[in-house]
Design an enzyme around this catalytic site. Structure first.
Site, PDB file in Angstrom:
ATOM      1  N   ASP A   1      -6.102   0.932 -27.957  1.00 12.74           N
ATOM      2  CA  ASP A   1      -5.851   2.217 -28.587  1.00 12.74           C
ATOM      3  C   ASP A   1      -5.959   3.303 -27.526  1.00 12.74           C
ATOM      4  O   ASP A   1      -6.920   3.385 -26.798  1.00 12.74           O
ATOM      5  CB  ASP A   1      -6.920   2.380 -29.678  1.00 12.74           C
ATOM      6  CG  ASP A   1      -6.810   3.686 -30.403  1.00 12.74           C
ATOM      7  OD1 ASP A   1      -6.125   4.584 -29.915  1.00 12.74           O
ATOM      8  OD2 ASP A   1      -7.445   3.783 -31.463  1.00 12.74           O
TER       9      ASP A   1
ATOM     10  N   ARG B   1      -3.599  -9.130 -21.136  1.00 11.77           N
ATOM     11  CA  ARG B   1      -4.703  -8.854 -22.051  1.00 11.77           C
ATOM     12  C   ARG B   1      -4.373  -7.746 -23.045  1.00 11.77           C
ATOM     13  O   ARG B   1      -5.054  -7.605 -24.057  1.00 11.77           O
ATOM     14  CB  ARG B   1      -6.014  -8.585 -21.321  1.00 11.77           C
ATOM     15  CG  ARG B   1      -6.023  -7.378 -20.432  1.00 11.77           C
ATOM     16  CD  ARG B   1      -7.337  -7.272 -19.682  1.00 11.77           C
ATOM     17  NE  ARG B   1      -8.452  -6.871 -20.538  1.00 11.77           N
ATOM     18  CZ  ARG B   1      -8.622  -5.644 -21.031  1.00 11.77           C
ATOM     19  NH1 ARG B   1      -7.753  -4.702 -20.774  1.00 11.77           N
ATOM     20  NH2 ARG B   1      -9.669  -5.362 -21.784  1.00 11.77           N
TER      21      ARG B   1
ATOM     22  N   PRO C   1       0.816  -1.230   0.000  1.00  8.97           N
ATOM     23  CA  PRO C   1       0.000   0.000   0.000  1.00  8.97           C
ATOM     24  C   PRO C   1       0.846   1.276   0.000  1.00  8.97           C
ATOM     25  O   PRO C   1       0.322   2.354  -0.250  1.00  8.97           O
ATOM     26  CB  PRO C   1      -0.816  -0.109   1.297  1.00  8.97           C
ATOM     27  CG  PRO C   1      -0.739  -1.534   1.707  1.00  8.97           C
ATOM     28  CD  PRO C   1       0.569  -2.052   1.186  1.00  8.97           C
TER      29      PRO C   1
ATOM     30  N   GLU D   1       3.618 -10.264   8.475  1.00 10.87           N
ATOM     31  CA  GLU D   1       3.427  -8.844   8.813  1.00 10.87           C
ATOM     32  C   GLU D   1       4.169  -7.933   7.849  1.00 10.87           C
ATOM     33  O   GLU D   1       3.910  -6.731   7.792  1.00 10.87           O
ATOM     34  CB  GLU D   1       3.918  -8.561  10.241  1.00 10.87           C
ATOM     35  CG  GLU D   1       3.034  -9.146  11.330  1.00 10.87           C
ATOM     36  CD  GLU D   1       1.612  -8.604  11.279  1.00 10.87           C
ATOM     37  OE1 GLU D   1       1.449  -7.379  11.345  1.00 10.87           O
ATOM     38  OE2 GLU D   1       0.667  -9.417  11.179  1.00 10.87           O
TER      39      GLU D   1
END
Ligand code: 9WO
Length: 248
Positions: free
Chosen positions: A169, A154, A89, A116
């Site tokens: 595009d 993808r 994070p 942890e």
């Protein structure tokens, strides 16, 4: 393109790499994914990969040494100076533009933390970049790594159908311009809810205009920040602006 994944749980990846439209990209090696398990580089009878935190506190911390040995092994196999990425994070939020950059790169070494966290000395000396999926905490970095691999795969040539390939595009993608339009399929009426008439009309011009208007409206309502970016990039036509003005 090669991604090396450093993980205690390589088996988590298999189901995601062997199904769907991205399967061929992974199975052909177009996106070559290799795994290194820090456990295989741990020493001693117990092959420890974690230990208790100095200073006390709950949980366990991943040892730097097995991670470093895994990296050294990977480096001996690929001599391209690939960046070491850690999912955390703390990192920079992943977005479509970053996925596009990764999908045109020669890959990376993806480190998945558990417990942890990881001994900070490994992060300070070995990690080039941290990537976040958002402000929440998971039990490990594997899910973010799978998310990155899926998003990159993808965008590889030949993975999306011709019909979908406009998403590659940079002028008509769902996520660095406007949000995608709603989709409908059979039946024409489901549970009392009808498909919008225009989609059944056969008027391709009207259908394209409706879809464009839906994208503009959805983006204006849910992600006004993205609409501003699209406007700033000159992606909105006079017709688009006229529609948006009529919505207010
Ligand atoms: C957890 C964490 C929490 C608050 C501030 C910084 C932090 N770093 C980490 C961290 O690197 N944790 C390791 C990986 C070990 C525990 C599980 N890990 C993890 C990664 N939990 N959550 C993520 C994560 C990664 C990317 N996007 C969102 C969450």
């Amino acid at each position: 393109m090669r991604f090396d994944v450093v993980t205690l749980f390589p088996e988590l990846f298999t189901p995601f790499l062997t199904v769907g439209i991205t399967r061929r990209a992974f199975e052909s090696g177009q996106v070559d994914v290799q795994f290194s398990n820090p456990r295989d580089f741990a020493t001693g009878n117990y092959r420890r990969v974690d230990d208790r935190p100095f200073g006390g506190g709950p949980g366990m911390v991943m040892l730097a040494q097995p991670l470093e040995l895994a990296l050294a092994h990977i480096r001996s196999q690929r001599n391209d100076g690939a960046p070491v990425v850690l999912f955390s994070p703390i990192g920079k939020r992943l977005d479509h533009a970053a996925v596009q950059r990764w999908s045109g790169s020669s890959g990376a070494i993806l480190v998945c933390g558990r417990y942890e966290g990881i001994d900070q000395r490994f992060i300070d000396t070995q990690v080039d970049e941290q990537i976040s999926l958002g402000d929440f905490v998971l039990s490990g970095g594997e899910v973010p790594a799978i998310a990155l691999l899926d998003a990159v795969a993808r965008l590889q040539p030949g993975v999306l159908s011709d019909a979908d390939s406009h998403h590659q595009d940079s002028f008509n993608p769902s996520l660095d311009g406007l949000l995608d339009c709603p989709h409908y399929t059979r039946p024409e009426e489901w549970d009392g809810h009808r498909v919008p008439d225009v989609l059944l009309s056969g008027h391709h011009g009207q259908i394209e205009r409706w879809r464009r208007d839906q994208r503009l409206q959805l983006t204006a309502v849910h992600r006004p920040d993205l609409l501003e970016v699209a406007r700033g990039a000159g992606l909105l036509s006079q017709q688009d602006e006229a529609f948006l003005a009529g919505q207010r």
